[in-house]
Design a protein around this motif. Structure first.
Motif, mmCIF file in Angstrom:
data_model
loop_
_atom_site.group_PDB
_atom_site.id
_atom_site.type_symbol
_atom_site.label_atom_id
_atom_site.label_comp_id
_atom_site.label_asym_id
_atom_site.label_seq_id
_atom_site.Cartn_x
_atom_site.Cartn_y
_atom_site.Cartn_z
ATOM 1 N N LEU A 291 4.060 -7.633 0.286
ATOM 2 C CA LEU A 291 3.336 -6.856 -0.714
ATOM 3 C C LEU A 291 4.292 -6.133 -1.664
ATOM 4 C CD1 LEU A 291 0.558 -5.560 1.644
ATOM 5 C CD2 LEU A 291 0.218 -7.091 -0.305
ATOM 6 N N ARG A 292 5.427 -5.672 -1.163
ATOM 7 C CA ARG A 292 6.427 -5.055 -2.052
ATOM 8 C C ARG A 292 6.899 -6.068 -3.093
ATOM 9 N NH1 ARG A 292 8.540 -2.950 3.028
ATOM 10 N NH2 ARG A 292 7.912 -0.771 3.163
ATOM 11 N N GLU A 293 7.139 -7.290 -2.655
ATOM 12 C CA GLU A 293 7.580 -8.336 -3.582
ATOM 13 C C GLU A 293 6.487 -8.625 -4.608
ATOM 14 O OE1 GLU A 293 9.915 -10.827 -5.604
ATOM 15 O OE2 GLU A 293 10.542 -9.479 -3.996
ATOM 16 N N LYS A 294 5.247 -8.665 -4.156
ATOM 17 C CA LYS A 294 4.130 -8.896 -5.080
ATOM 18 C C LYS A 294 4.060 -7.774 -6.115
ATOM 19 C CE LYS A 294 -0.800 -9.774 -5.278
ATOM 20 N NZ LYS A 294 -2.040 -9.995 -4.530
ATOM 21 N N LEU A 295 4.236 -6.523 -5.673
ATOM 22 C CA LEU A 295 4.223 -5.399 -6.612
ATOM 23 C C LEU A 295 5.364 -5.510 -7.619
ATOM 24 C CD1 LEU A 295 3.308 -2.250 -4.495
ATOM 25 C CD2 LEU A 295 2.084 -3.157 -6.463
ATOM 26 N N ARG A 296 6.537 -5.917 -7.155
ATOM 27 C CA ARG A 296 7.663 -6.095 -8.083
ATOM 28 C C ARG A 296 7.302 -7.098 -9.176
ATOM 29 N NH1 ARG A 296 10.573 -6.836 -3.327
ATOM 30 N NH2 ARG A 296 11.402 -4.883 -2.593
ATOM 31 N N GLU B 278 -5.210 -4.907 -9.937
ATOM 32 C CA GLU B 278 -4.447 -5.709 -8.965
ATOM 33 C C GLU B 278 -3.296 -4.890 -8.384
ATOM 34 O OE1 GLU B 278 -3.548 -8.947 -6.557
ATOM 35 O OE2 GLU B 278 -5.334 -8.522 -7.743
ATOM 36 N N ILE B 279 -2.630 -4.102 -9.206
ATOM 37 C CA ILE B 279 -1.546 -3.235 -8.730
ATOM 38 C C ILE B 279 -2.110 -2.196 -7.757
ATOM 39 C CG2 ILE B 279 0.088 -1.432 -9.432
ATOM 40 C CD1 ILE B 279 0.527 -3.139 -12.029
ATOM 41 N N LYS B 280 -3.239 -1.607 -8.087
ATOM 42 C CA LYS B 280 -3.857 -0.600 -7.208
ATOM 43 C C LYS B 280 -4.233 -1.208 -5.856
ATOM 44 C CE LYS B 280 -5.930 2.349 -10.764
ATOM 45 N NZ LYS B 280 -7.208 2.802 -11.339
ATOM 46 N N ARG B 281 -4.854 -2.388 -5.891
ATOM 47 C CA ARG B 281 -5.255 -3.047 -4.636
ATOM 48 C C ARG B 281 -4.035 -3.367 -3.788
ATOM 49 N NH1 ARG B 281 -9.084 -5.580 -7.935
ATOM 50 N NH2 ARG B 281 -7.679 -7.312 -8.354
ATOM 51 N N THR B 282 -3.006 -3.904 -4.426
ATOM 52 C CA THR B 282 -1.801 -4.277 -3.697
ATOM 53 C C THR B 282 -1.134 -3.044 -3.099
ATOM 54 O OG1 THR B 282 -1.520 -6.181 -5.153
ATOM 55 C CG2 THR B 282 0.392 -5.513 -3.862
ATOM 56 N N ASP B 283 -1.113 -1.959 -3.838
ATOM 57 C CA ASP B 283 -0.518 -0.711 -3.343
ATOM 58 C C ASP B 283 -1.277 -0.193 -2.121
ATOM 59 O OD1 ASP B 283 1.400 1.487 -3.604
ATOM 60 O OD2 ASP B 283 -0.360 2.672 -4.147
ATOM 61 N N LEU B 284 -2.595 -0.246 -2.164
ATOM 62 C CA LEU B 284 -3.386 0.194 -1.013
ATOM 63 C C LEU B 284 -3.138 -0.688 0.207
ATOM 64 C CD1 LEU B 284 -6.779 1.102 -2.709
ATOM 65 C CD2 LEU B 284 -5.161 2.668 -1.612
ATOM 66 N N LEU B 285 -3.049 -1.986 -0.005
ATOM 67 C CA LEU B 285 -2.747 -2.893 1.099
ATOM 68 C C LEU B 285 -1.350 -2.625 1.662
ATOM 69 C CD1 LEU B 285 -4.221 -6.217 -0.301
ATOM 70 C CD2 LEU B 285 -5.065 -4.918 1.669
ATOM 71 N N LEU B 286 -0.400 -2.335 0.792
ATOM 72 C CA LEU B 286 0.955 -2.002 1.231
ATOM 73 C C LEU B 286 0.931 -0.735 2.081
ATOM 74 C CD1 LEU B 286 4.018 -2.216 1.266
ATOM 75 C CD2 LEU B 286 4.049 -1.142 -0.995
ATOM 76 N N GLU B 287 0.212 0.264 1.638
ATOM 77 C CA GLU B 287 0.113 1.511 2.404
ATOM 78 C C GLU B 287 -0.461 1.244 3.790
ATOM 79 O OE1 GLU B 287 -2.160 5.815 2.097
ATOM 80 O OE2 GLU B 287 -1.823 4.652 0.267
ATOM 81 N N TRP B 288 -1.502 0.424 3.871
ATOM 82 C CA TRP B 288 -2.109 0.091 5.152
ATOM 83 C C TRP B 288 -1.105 -0.638 6.052
ATOM 84 C CZ3 TRP B 288 -3.016 -4.077 8.212
ATOM 85 C CH2 TRP B 288 -3.942 -3.918 9.240
ATOM 86 N N ALA C 232 6.440 -7.344 7.975
ATOM 87 C CA ALA C 232 6.444 -8.617 7.243
ATOM 88 C C ALA C 232 5.437 -8.572 6.092
ATOM 89 C CB ALA C 232 6.137 -9.772 8.187
ATOM 90 N N GLU C 233 4.252 -8.070 6.372
ATOM 91 C CA GLU C 233 3.224 -7.965 5.325
ATOM 92 C C GLU C 233 3.637 -6.926 4.282
ATOM 93 O OE1 GLU C 233 -0.547 -8.769 3.439
ATOM 94 O OE2 GLU C 233 0.928 -9.870 4.572
#
Length: 45
Positions: free
Chosen positions: A35-40, A12-22, A30-31
């Motif tokens: 996603l940064r908040e979700k990673l936190r 889940e962390i990996k997926r979220t990080d990739l989405l954040l990068e995109w 905004a997105e």
């Protein structure tokens, strides 16, 4: 934390990080902030 649960968290962390990068690459601030908040939250577990 059990191994399968830990593995799911890592994925889940990996997926979220990739989405954040995109989001950052495409200028969607905004997105990116969402996603940064979700990673936190994921990494505080």
């Amino acid at each position: 934390m059990a191994m399968p649960q830990r593995d799911d968290l890592i994925e889940e962390i990996k997926r979220t990080d990739l989405l954040l990068e995109w989001a950052v690459q495409h200028g969607d601030e905004a997105e990116a902030e969402r996603l940064r908040e979700k990673l936190r939250k994921l990494t505080e577990m």
